[in-house]
Enzyme design. Structure first.
Site, short mmCIF file in Angstrom:
data_model
loop_
_atom_site.label_atom_id
_atom_site.label_comp_id
_atom_site.label_asym_id
_atom_site.label_seq_id
_atom_site.Cartn_x
_atom_site.Cartn_y
_atom_site.Cartn_z
N TYR A 156 44.33 105.93 72.00
CA TYR A 156 43.18 105.02 71.95
C TYR A 156 43.04 104.28 73.29
O TYR A 156 41.94 103.95 73.72
CB TYR A 156 43.32 104.04 70.78
CG TYR A 156 41.99 103.46 70.32
CD1 TYR A 156 40.92 104.29 69.97
CD2 TYR A 156 41.80 102.08 70.24
CE1 TYR A 156 39.71 103.76 69.56
CE2 TYR A 156 40.59 101.55 69.82
CZ TYR A 156 39.55 102.39 69.49
OH TYR A 156 38.35 101.86 69.08
N LYS A 163 38.20 97.05 72.63
CA LYS A 163 38.01 96.44 71.30
C LYS A 163 38.62 95.04 71.23
O LYS A 163 38.10 94.17 70.53
CB LYS A 163 38.60 97.33 70.21
CG LYS A 163 37.84 98.65 69.97
CD LYS A 163 36.38 98.45 69.59
CE LYS A 163 35.76 99.74 69.05
NZ LYS A 163 34.30 99.62 68.83
P1 NAD Z 1 29.21 107.61 66.21
O1 NAD Z 1 29.56 108.58 67.30
O2 NAD Z 1 28.36 108.08 65.13
O3 NAD Z 1 28.58 106.28 66.84
C1 NAD Z 1 28.84 105.85 68.15
C2 NAD Z 1 27.51 105.51 68.77
O4 NAD Z 1 27.68 104.96 70.09
C3 NAD Z 1 26.61 106.74 68.92
O5 NAD Z 1 25.40 106.54 68.24
C4 NAD Z 1 26.34 106.79 70.41
O6 NAD Z 1 25.06 107.26 70.75
C5 NAD Z 1 26.51 105.33 70.78
N1 NAD Z 1 26.65 105.11 72.22
C6 NAD Z 1 27.59 105.61 73.07
N2 NAD Z 1 27.32 105.25 74.33
C7 NAD Z 1 26.19 104.49 74.30
C8 NAD Z 1 25.39 103.84 75.27
N3 NAD Z 1 25.70 103.90 76.60
N4 NAD Z 1 24.29 103.16 74.87
C9 NAD Z 1 23.96 103.09 73.57
N5 NAD Z 1 24.67 103.68 72.58
C10 NAD Z 1 25.77 104.38 72.95
O7 NAD Z 1 30.64 107.11 65.65
P2 NAD Z 1 31.00 105.91 64.66
O8 NAD Z 1 32.38 106.21 64.20
O9 NAD Z 1 29.92 105.67 63.70
O10 NAD Z 1 31.12 104.67 65.66
C11 NAD Z 1 30.45 103.44 65.46
C12 NAD Z 1 31.36 102.27 65.79
O11 NAD Z 1 32.43 102.24 64.86
C13 NAD Z 1 31.99 102.31 67.18
O12 NAD Z 1 32.02 101.00 67.71
C14 NAD Z 1 33.41 102.74 66.87
O13 NAD Z 1 34.30 102.29 67.86
C15 NAD Z 1 33.63 102.04 65.55
N6 NAD Z 1 34.74 102.51 64.75
C16 NAD Z 1 34.83 103.84 64.42
C17 NAD Z 1 35.92 104.27 63.65
C18 NAD Z 1 36.08 105.72 63.32
O14 NAD Z 1 37.21 106.12 62.99
N7 NAD Z 1 35.04 106.54 63.36
C19 NAD Z 1 36.88 103.34 63.21
C20 NAD Z 1 36.73 102.00 63.53
C21 NAD Z 1 35.66 101.60 64.31
C1 IMJ Z 2 39.46 107.47 69.38
C2 IMJ Z 2 40.35 107.87 70.37
C3 IMJ Z 2 41.70 107.96 70.15
C4 IMJ Z 2 42.23 107.64 68.92
C5 IMJ Z 2 41.35 107.25 67.92
C6 IMJ Z 2 39.96 107.15 68.15
N1 IMJ Z 2 41.56 106.87 66.62
C7 IMJ Z 2 40.39 106.55 66.02
C8 IMJ Z 2 39.36 106.73 66.95
C9 IMJ Z 2 42.88 106.85 65.99
C10 IMJ Z 2 40.24 106.07 64.63
C11 IMJ Z 2 37.88 106.51 66.71
N2 IMJ Z 2 37.49 105.13 67.15
C12 IMJ Z 2 38.01 104.02 66.39
C13 IMJ Z 2 36.69 104.87 68.25
O1 IMJ Z 2 36.43 103.70 68.51
C14 IMJ Z 2 36.19 105.94 69.12
C15 IMJ Z 2 35.58 105.67 70.29
C16 IMJ Z 2 35.19 106.69 71.26
C17 IMJ Z 2 35.23 108.06 71.01
C18 IMJ Z 2 34.85 108.96 72.01
C19 IMJ Z 2 34.93 110.45 71.83
C20 IMJ Z 2 34.03 111.21 72.76
C21 IMJ Z 2 33.92 110.60 74.14
N3 IMJ Z 2 34.07 109.27 74.28
C22 IMJ Z 2 34.43 108.43 73.26
N4 IMJ Z 2 34.40 107.09 73.46
C23 IMJ Z 2 34.77 106.24 72.49
O2 IMJ Z 2 33.63 111.33 75.10
#
Ligand code: NAD
Ligand code: IMJ
Length: 256
Positions: A156, A163
């Site tokens: 991460y 975050k």
């Molecule tokens: P997702 O990929 O569907 O959403 C991420 C969004 O970020 C996308 O819509 C993408 O277009 C947008 N984005 C990236 N760069 C951008 C930019 N320069 N300008 C505007 N938008 C931009 O994935 P998600 O899991 O729905 O992620 C949403 C949020 O939830 C994120 O903040 C992520 O860190 C958080 N989150 C995700 C998880 C997980 O496991 N998926 C867990 C905890 C928190």
């Molecule tokens: C993302 C990376 C490493 C470990 C991770 C994650 N774990 C989880 C996530 C354990 C749950 C997903 N997460 C919480 C995120 O916030 C992801 C952010 C993200 C993901 C990508 C993938 C593609 C890319 N850039 C990204 N930037 C942020 O090119």
């Protein structure tokens, strides 16, 4: 009458039907809210526009949050169309994929800047523009975080630091916005299979550990997260601001 009838909200961060932002949009719509959507770049318009239109949304605007003029444009349109705003959802993050593997020690200056700018500063930039539109309407904002902000999670890396900055920003923003009657909170979600989790090495293993060790013995869904967002974005949470609410099956409370 829905919980949010007559209210207006904008969602940043829908990429497709798996996005956490999309689950939040659907539950807000079900409770009667009128929604606007922004998408990150031309490539995503074809994904986001049909989703937005399926909820009857008329405002669908491009917004790369690294560009102030695109942010200004979104809020100009919202002001013009609605004259005010009740809810904002920040559900976006980005780090370069090279930064999400190996040692945090290898984080580059550029990788650090980009991750923090897109994933944390963007909340401040959006809140600054949303706040004047929310005055006198008991506005509420929500952002999404992850446990990697407080504990070391493999790969991460710089996203964990981003975050941590996001969560601290929520507290400082809550202090500034509270006197204006506006609330802002964080949902710290457990791992969910979305685009942002694709190709992350060890992701499946993390899902398995949550299922085995969390108090609820299961992973969370986008809908689990969306229900807490509904609480935070509605009057049900009228006394709550600056908080981190965990939607993670209780995983974060566990010690050894
Ligand atoms: P997702 O990929 O569907 O959403 C991420 C969004 O970020 C996308 O819509 C993408 O277009 C947008 N984005 C990236 N760069 C951008 C930019 N320069 N300008 C505007 N938008 C931009 O994935 P998600 O899991 O729905 O992620 C949403 C949020 O939830 C994120 O903040 C992520 O860190 C958080 N989150 C995700 C998880 C997980 O496991 N998926 C867990 C905890 C928190
Ligand atoms: C993302 C990376 C490493 C470990 C991770 C994650 N774990 C989880 C996530 C354990 C749950 C997903 N997460 C919480 C995120 O916030 C992801 C952010 C993200 C993901 C990508 C993938 C593609 C890319 N850039 C990204 N930037 C942020 O090119």
């Amino acid at each position: 009458m829905g919980l949010l009838s007559g209210k207006k909200g904008i969602i940043f961060g829908v990429a497709n039907e798996k996005s956490i932002g999309w689950a939040i949009a659907q539950i807000l719509h079900k409770e009667g809210m009128e929604l606007a959507f922004s998408y990150a770049g031309e490539a995503l318009e074809s994904r986001v526009r049909p989703l937005a239109e399926s909820l009857g949304s008329r405002i669908v605007v491009p917004c790369d949050v690294s560009d102030d003029s695109q942010i200004d444009n979104v809020f100009d349109i919202v002001k013009q169309e609605w004259g005010g705003l009740d809810v904002m959802v920040h559900s976006l993050a980005f780090a370069k994929k090279e930064e999400l593997k190996g040692e945090f020690l290898n984080t580059t200056r550029d990788g650090f800047r980009i991750a923090l700018e897109i994933s944390a500063f963007s909340l401040v930039a959006l809140a600054k523009r949303a706040a004047p539109l929310m005055e006198g309407r008991n506005g509420s904002m929500v952002t999404l975080s992850y446990y990697g902000s407080e504990k070391v999670i493999a790969n991460y890396n710089v996203m964990g630091v981003a975050k941590a900055a996001l969560e601290a920003s929520v507290r400082y923003l809550a202090a500034d916005l509270g006197p204006k009657g506006i609330r802002i909170n964080t949902i710290s979600a457990g791992p969910v299979k979305t685009l942002a989790a694709m190709g992350i090495s060890g992701f499946k293993q993390i899902l398995d550990v949550v299922e085995a060790k969390s108090p609820l013995r299961r992973n969370v869904s986008q809908e689990d997260v969306a229900k807490t967002a509904l609480y935070l974005l509605s009057g049900l949470s009228s006394g709550v601001t600056g908080e981190i609410i965990y939607v993670d099956s209780g995983f974060n409370i566990m010690g050894f």
